[in-house]
Motif scaffolding. Structure first.
Motif, PDB file in Angstrom:
ATOM      1  N   ALA A 226       0.951  -1.250   0.067  1.00  0.00           N
ATOM      2  CA  ALA A 226      -0.016   0.129  -0.178  1.00  0.00           C
ATOM      3  C   ALA A 226       0.890   1.237  -0.040  1.00  0.00           C
ATOM      4  O   ALA A 226       0.472   2.275  -0.632  1.00  0.00           O
ATOM      5  N   TYR A 227       1.995   1.097   0.994  1.00  0.00           N
ATOM      6  CA  TYR A 227       2.558   2.482   1.054  1.00  0.00           C
ATOM      7  C   TYR A 227       4.063   2.591   0.219  1.00  0.00           C
ATOM      8  O   TYR A 227       4.696   3.735   0.283  1.00  0.00           O
ATOM      9  N   VAL A 228       4.579   1.510  -0.348  1.00  0.00           N
ATOM     10  CA  VAL A 228       5.946   1.675  -0.896  1.00  0.00           C
ATOM     11  C   VAL A 228       5.771   1.764  -2.572  1.00  0.00           C
ATOM     12  O   VAL A 228       6.331   2.610  -3.233  1.00  0.00           O
ATOM     13  N   ILE A 229       4.573   0.927  -2.857  1.00  0.00           N
ATOM     14  CA  ILE A 229       4.151   1.073  -4.524  1.00  0.00           C
ATOM     15  C   ILE A 229       3.342   2.163  -4.526  1.00  0.00           C
ATOM     16  O   ILE A 229       2.220   2.096  -3.950  1.00  0.00           O
ATOM     17  N   PRO A 230       3.813   3.348  -5.356  1.00  0.00           N
ATOM     18  CA  PRO A 230       2.834   4.268  -5.629  1.00  0.00           C
ATOM     19  C   PRO A 230       1.518   4.002  -6.317  1.00  0.00           C
ATOM     20  O   PRO A 230       1.481   3.270  -6.987  1.00  0.00           O
ATOM     21  N   GLY A 231       0.443   4.766  -5.602  1.00  0.00           N
ATOM     22  CA  GLY A 231      -1.062   4.679  -6.161  1.00  0.00           C
ATOM     23  C   GLY A 231      -1.497   3.402  -5.909  1.00  0.00           C
ATOM     24  O   GLY A 231      -2.486   3.030  -6.281  1.00  0.00           O
ATOM     25  N   HIS A 232      -1.133   2.460  -4.690  1.00  0.00           N
ATOM     26  CA  HIS A 232      -1.727   1.423  -4.431  1.00  0.00           C
ATOM     27  C   HIS A 232      -2.307   1.416  -3.110  1.00  0.00           C
ATOM     28  O   HIS A 232      -2.609   0.324  -2.539  1.00  0.00           O
ATOM     29  N   ILE A 233      -2.527   2.323  -2.515  1.00  0.00           N
ATOM     30  CA  ILE A 233      -3.232   2.567  -1.231  1.00  0.00           C
ATOM     31  C   ILE A 233      -4.685   2.203  -1.487  1.00  0.00           C
ATOM     32  O   ILE A 233      -5.470   2.751  -2.309  1.00  0.00           O
ATOM     33  N   PRO A 234      -5.372   0.982  -0.702  1.00  0.00           N
ATOM     34  CA  PRO A 234      -6.703   0.425  -0.849  1.00  0.00           C
ATOM     35  C   PRO A 234      -7.659   1.654  -0.618  1.00  0.00           C
ATOM     36  O   PRO A 234      -7.230   2.670   0.285  1.00  0.00           O
ATOM     37  N   PRO A 235      -8.949   1.510  -1.289  1.00  0.00           N
ATOM     38  CA  PRO A 235     -10.087   2.701  -0.733  1.00  0.00           C
ATOM     39  C   PRO A 235     -10.260   2.747   0.661  1.00  0.00           C
ATOM     40  O   PRO A 235     -10.310   1.785   1.134  1.00  0.00           O
ATOM     41  N   GLY A 236     -10.320   3.951   0.906  1.00  0.00           N
ATOM     42  CA  GLY A 236     -10.405   4.305   2.448  1.00  0.00           C
ATOM     43  C   GLY A 236      -9.417   4.240   3.446  1.00  0.00           C
ATOM     44  O   GLY A 236      -9.514   4.580   4.747  1.00  0.00           O
ATOM     45  N   GLU A 242       0.640  15.065   1.891  1.00  0.00           N
ATOM     46  CA  GLU A 242       1.931  15.238   0.631  1.00  0.00           C
ATOM     47  C   GLU A 242       3.146  15.391   1.313  1.00  0.00           C
ATOM     48  O   GLU A 242       4.114  14.713   0.978  1.00  0.00           O
ATOM     49  N   LYS A 243       3.164  16.415   2.387  1.00  0.00           N
ATOM     50  CA  LYS A 243       4.566  16.583   2.986  1.00  0.00           C
ATOM     51  C   LYS A 243       4.990  15.569   3.601  1.00  0.00           C
ATOM     52  O   LYS A 243       6.340  15.612   3.732  1.00  0.00           O
ATOM     53  N   ASP A 244       4.455  14.439   4.057  1.00  0.00           N
ATOM     54  CA  ASP A 244       4.994  13.388   4.848  1.00  0.00           C
ATOM     55  C   ASP A 244       5.131  12.140   3.525  1.00  0.00           C
ATOM     56  O   ASP A 244       5.900  10.983   4.181  1.00  0.00           O
ATOM     57  N   GLN A 245       4.932  12.240   2.433  1.00  0.00           N
ATOM     58  CA  GLN A 245       5.314  11.425   1.478  1.00  0.00           C
ATOM     59  C   GLN A 245       6.866  11.409   1.030  1.00  0.00           C
ATOM     60  O   GLN A 245       7.091  10.433   0.131  1.00  0.00           O
TER      61      GLN A 245
ATOM     62  N   TYR B 224      -0.831  -9.099  -6.081  1.00  0.00           N
ATOM     63  CA  TYR B 224       0.160  -8.010  -6.752  1.00  0.00           C
ATOM     64  C   TYR B 224       1.538  -7.924  -5.882  1.00  0.00           C
ATOM     65  O   TYR B 224       2.407  -7.940  -6.407  1.00  0.00           O
ATOM     66  N   HIS B 225       1.376  -7.774  -4.587  1.00  0.00           N
ATOM     67  CA  HIS B 225       2.527  -7.795  -3.684  1.00  0.00           C
ATOM     68  C   HIS B 225       3.508  -8.955  -3.977  1.00  0.00           C
ATOM     69  O   HIS B 225       4.740  -8.726  -4.127  1.00  0.00           O
ATOM     70  N   ALA B 226       3.010 -10.170  -3.834  1.00  0.00           N
ATOM     71  CA  ALA B 226       3.839 -11.246  -3.911  1.00  0.00           C
ATOM     72  C   ALA B 226       4.445 -11.563  -5.312  1.00  0.00           C
ATOM     73  O   ALA B 226       5.475 -12.127  -5.311  1.00  0.00           O
ATOM     74  N   TYR B 227       3.380 -11.383  -6.300  1.00  0.00           N
ATOM     75  CA  TYR B 227       3.894 -11.904  -7.599  1.00  0.00           C
ATOM     76  C   TYR B 227       4.191 -10.813  -8.835  1.00  0.00           C
ATOM     77  O   TYR B 227       4.577 -11.117 -10.017  1.00  0.00           O
ATOM     78  N   VAL B 228       3.811  -9.603  -8.387  1.00  0.00           N
ATOM     79  CA  VAL B 228       4.255  -8.668  -9.506  1.00  0.00           C
ATOM     80  C   VAL B 228       5.661  -7.852  -9.137  1.00  0.00           C
ATOM     81  O   VAL B 228       6.572  -7.664  -9.932  1.00  0.00           O
ATOM     82  N   ILE B 229       5.636  -7.709  -7.996  1.00  0.00           N
ATOM     83  CA  ILE B 229       7.103  -7.315  -7.092  1.00  0.00           C
ATOM     84  C   ILE B 229       8.007  -8.509  -6.976  1.00  0.00           C
ATOM     85  O   ILE B 229       7.968  -9.201  -6.420  1.00  0.00           O
ATOM     86  N   PRO B 230       9.381  -8.347  -8.039  1.00  0.00           N
ATOM     87  CA  PRO B 230      10.094  -9.435  -7.910  1.00  0.00           C
ATOM     88  C   PRO B 230      10.845  -9.616  -6.570  1.00  0.00           C
ATOM     89  O   PRO B 230      10.967  -8.727  -5.862  1.00  0.00           O
TER      90      PRO B 230
END
Lengths: 246, 246
Positions: A226-236, A242-245, B224-230
């Motif tokens: 969720a937090y290392v791959i950009p854009g992958h935070i699940p809904p909700g 911004e400043k903490d990213q 996604y986490h397990a199989y897309v990120i090497p």
């Protein structure tokens, strides 16, 4: 399948710790290696809070099904460690000092609103495991504490060194834990070494520890995704400002 | 909080589907867009098998707590859909045709040995939800089926077009599902629209659907986490063969 000696059983348990405990997880390495943004550290503390908050619930459910007064009395110290003697004391209160120090709103943290669903699923799986399995398996699942003093010392040292938004005061949780974890895990290890004397019971003990390692690992998987791959935070779920990213 | 009309409630449910159903998930887009390796498709089918296998368990637990013979009879058709009249029939058997077609060993798939722990935690959370919450919430949590015909048609079309290792025969599961899902979700939608007549009950229904969307979403997060990120496959989970990773 043959019966292991108590020391062989301990060796197998330590082997599981060496390969499956979350100290090996990429997110742990990022965290103590100083590679996390403040937003990622916030997300970790926020999600891990749910784990902390449920620990006394799982410990009480263990006590609730235990017919041995000696074990119940011993296990009760865990409730004291986490819930404290007063509201401002104990592990949960100290964890909130950490989330305070990370500028997370306390009501928001305690509401669980920003949790990753996967955090909840993993922690609830642990609580249910302790409630539903044998007492021996329930006790064995606590044995990840055998390995926690080391991860905690890495974490304190790494976080203080690398993050200017983290102080010794906000890390108070961790400075208290190692002696408690050592006492608790010694008791639990003695218990399983004494009581698991059939191959089936020993297999149950080993799988219980493996299960618990999976729980901790899955929690970090979810954070990484969720937090290392950009854009992958699940809904909700919690979204860092911004400043903490950065 | 005021009471919604039945149609307002339906609109709110459809809104949740539009924003939180896993059709929006990056892994779904990869899967039907032809961007997955064979190993990734195998991992998806293997993990999703656990979901398929637990569906009749959760449906039986719903029937087991329902005092209304009409609802029980209606819900029973779901058991037939998934378990079939014979061993070779039904949704679970058809899912195994898919894993067969992907060259996964059937005993391995059915053993759950290669599952991602997060898959198990998410699916078990769903089974427990249906067992532990109100009957209304349990029924509402099935409403993701309102949105499944569309995702299934994207999946069939996309997978047949893009993957030479997928055939119409191996996708037999999906060709059977849409009429069943339409019938089932119509019943469940009528049920919640008729029975959820207080703000509290309506809130419970909305949160139940949101919870279920979280379950499906978390399953794809884990893939996604397990199989897309090497390098991120958790210890012990299915690892595609070298040739299937390209």
């Amino acid at each position: 399948m043959s019966t292991l000696s108590p020391d062989q059983l301990e060796a197998r348990l330590r082997e599981i710790g060496a390969t499956r405990y979350h100290r090996q997880h990429p997110f742990h390495k990022m965290l103590h290696g100083g590679e996390c943004t403040k937003g990622q550290v916030q997300a970790w503390a926020l999600n891990r809070y749910y784990y902390q908050a449920m620990i006394p619930v799982k410990d009480a459910s263990l006590i609730a099904r235990c017919s041995d007064s000696d074990v119940r009395r011993e296990w009760r110290s865990r409730l004291v460690d986490h819930d404290g003697e007063k509201k401002s004391e104990g592990g949960i209160a100290r964890w909130l000092k950490l989330t305070d120090g990370l500028q997370l709103n306390r009501d928001y943290v305690a509401s669980y609103r920003g949790l990753l669903p996967s955090t909840r699923f993993a922690v609830d799986a642990y609580v249910n495991f302790v409630r539903d399995r044998t007492l021996l398996e329930a006790i064995a699942s606590s044995l990840t504490e055998l390995f926690s003093p080391q991860i905690i010392s890495e974490r304190i040292e790494g976080m203080l060194k690398h993050y200017d938004f983290v102080t010794a005061e906000t890390l108070a949780y961790f400075s208290q834990r190692p002696p408690q974890a050592e006492r608790d895990s010694r008791f639990a290890l003695d218990y399983v070494k004494t009581r698991a004397v059939t191959p089936e019971a020993q297999q149950g003990v080993l799988l219980a520890l493996q299960f618990k390692c999976d729980v901790l690992w899955a929690m970090l998987d979810a954070l990484y995704h969720a937090y290392v791959i950009p854009g992958h935070i699940p809904p909700g779920a919690f979204a860092p400002e911004e400043k903490d990213q950065r």
